[in-house]
Design an enzyme around this catalytic site. Sequence first.
Site, mmCIF file in Angstrom:
data_model
loop_
_atom_site.group_PDB
_atom_site.id
_atom_site.type_symbol
_atom_site.label_atom_id
_atom_site.label_comp_id
_atom_site.label_asym_id
_atom_site.label_seq_id
_atom_site.Cartn_x
_atom_site.Cartn_y
_atom_site.Cartn_z
ATOM 1 N N CYS A 269 8.703 17.883 -70.522
ATOM 2 C CA CYS A 269 7.382 18.103 -70.973
ATOM 3 C C CYS A 269 7.053 19.638 -71.088
ATOM 4 O O CYS A 269 7.273 20.360 -71.906
ATOM 5 C CB CYS A 269 6.393 17.140 -70.220
ATOM 6 S SG CYS A 269 4.804 16.875 -70.741
ATOM 7 N N HIS B 159 8.575 11.932 -69.887
ATOM 8 C CA HIS B 159 9.011 11.822 -68.556
ATOM 9 C C HIS B 159 9.790 10.969 -68.122
ATOM 10 O O HIS B 159 9.570 9.784 -67.640
ATOM 11 C CB HIS B 159 7.648 11.755 -67.523
ATOM 12 C CG HIS B 159 6.523 13.157 -68.007
ATOM 13 N ND1 HIS B 159 6.829 14.131 -67.030
ATOM 14 C CD2 HIS B 159 5.819 13.099 -68.804
ATOM 15 C CE1 HIS B 159 5.654 14.908 -67.289
ATOM 16 N NE2 HIS B 159 5.106 14.420 -68.450
ATOM 17 N N GLU C 223 11.245 10.668 -65.069
ATOM 18 C CA GLU C 223 11.392 10.437 -63.903
ATOM 19 C C GLU C 223 10.365 9.125 -63.324
ATOM 20 O O GLU C 223 10.673 8.741 -62.310
ATOM 21 C CB GLU C 223 10.999 11.728 -63.112
ATOM 22 C CG GLU C 223 9.290 12.208 -63.263
ATOM 23 C CD GLU C 223 9.103 12.994 -64.543
ATOM 24 O OE1 GLU C 223 8.099 13.615 -64.620
ATOM 25 O OE2 GLU C 223 9.872 12.986 -65.459
#
Length: 336
Positions: free
Chosen positions: A80, A167, A169
């Site tokens: 990002c 993202h 994660e």
Amino acid sequence: MDTILILDFGSQTTQLIGRRIREIGVYSEIAPGDAKVGPLLKKEVRGVILSGSPASVYDKDAPLVDPNIYELPVPVLGICYGAQRMVQDRGGRVSSLKNKEYGRARIKFLEQSSLFSGLAEGFTSWMSHGDSIELLPGEFRTAAVTENGLPALVVHEQKRIMGLQFHPEVSHCEGGSQILENFALKICGSRRQWNMETFLNKARTELQERVGSNKVLLLISGGVDSTVTAVLLLKALPADQVHLMYIDTGLMRLNESEEVAETLKGLGASHLYLIDGAERFLAALEGVADPEEKRKIIGDLFIRIQAEESAARGIEGPDRAFLAQGTLYTDMIESG
């Protein structure tokens, strides 16, 4: 031990990136985003991740990265803001989106990428950005786009530098852990050398070498940080070396000190001191309304009582005892 270094630009999910990497079995460390890379690039570092950020790269006070990051011999992955940072730094352009990308978005492949190995085209990513890459530097190309036609993966033409504009994660991203695993194992060549047992064994050895036969004093509150530290100390050292001191300030919730005392007694410590300082703390705070002044009074009195009690038990001073402290990793990042 093979390591993935994560540079933190203030993202709320930086710690999650670190956790995901360790869940793969690869050790990870987090450092401030603007840190000089040289001292951090130990021989164990196999790759670097640039985190997200609430900032925009074109903000006046936007967090910057050491330019040497782009000349490293190891792969670099921007997530990002991290991706936008590298694009802006290399001569591209990032701009604000009229229609922000938040939430789920499907990914379309423009080419095969080892970063997406094992994922089917059209997997659902998780977006959280109001900016987008408008113009790539000449040395980069777009390897995948979102369903809105915006860059989702950009890669350097020659170097192992790449950026994701979503993202991986977070749990909402399909195959996110697989993406991070591909980066850590396939692209960086890291080996699975980390697990909790390995960490505990290393910590025990370091404690034993550092402390030797000296005493260790831990000011314990009964919270997670200090209690975990107490357990580790008692696993690493003979119980007779470990001194746990709990100071009751009188400011705990009803019956909480009694509950803490019962918990601490179950740790197996030979030296557990339960100090009742309630009257002294309450007397010192009487009539004080300013929160900052209260904080200073509590802190100063806490240290004074600790010094008095330690001296009374012969465990004060740097030549007589080590002072142990339990601190969350997030606090280490914030306070150094």
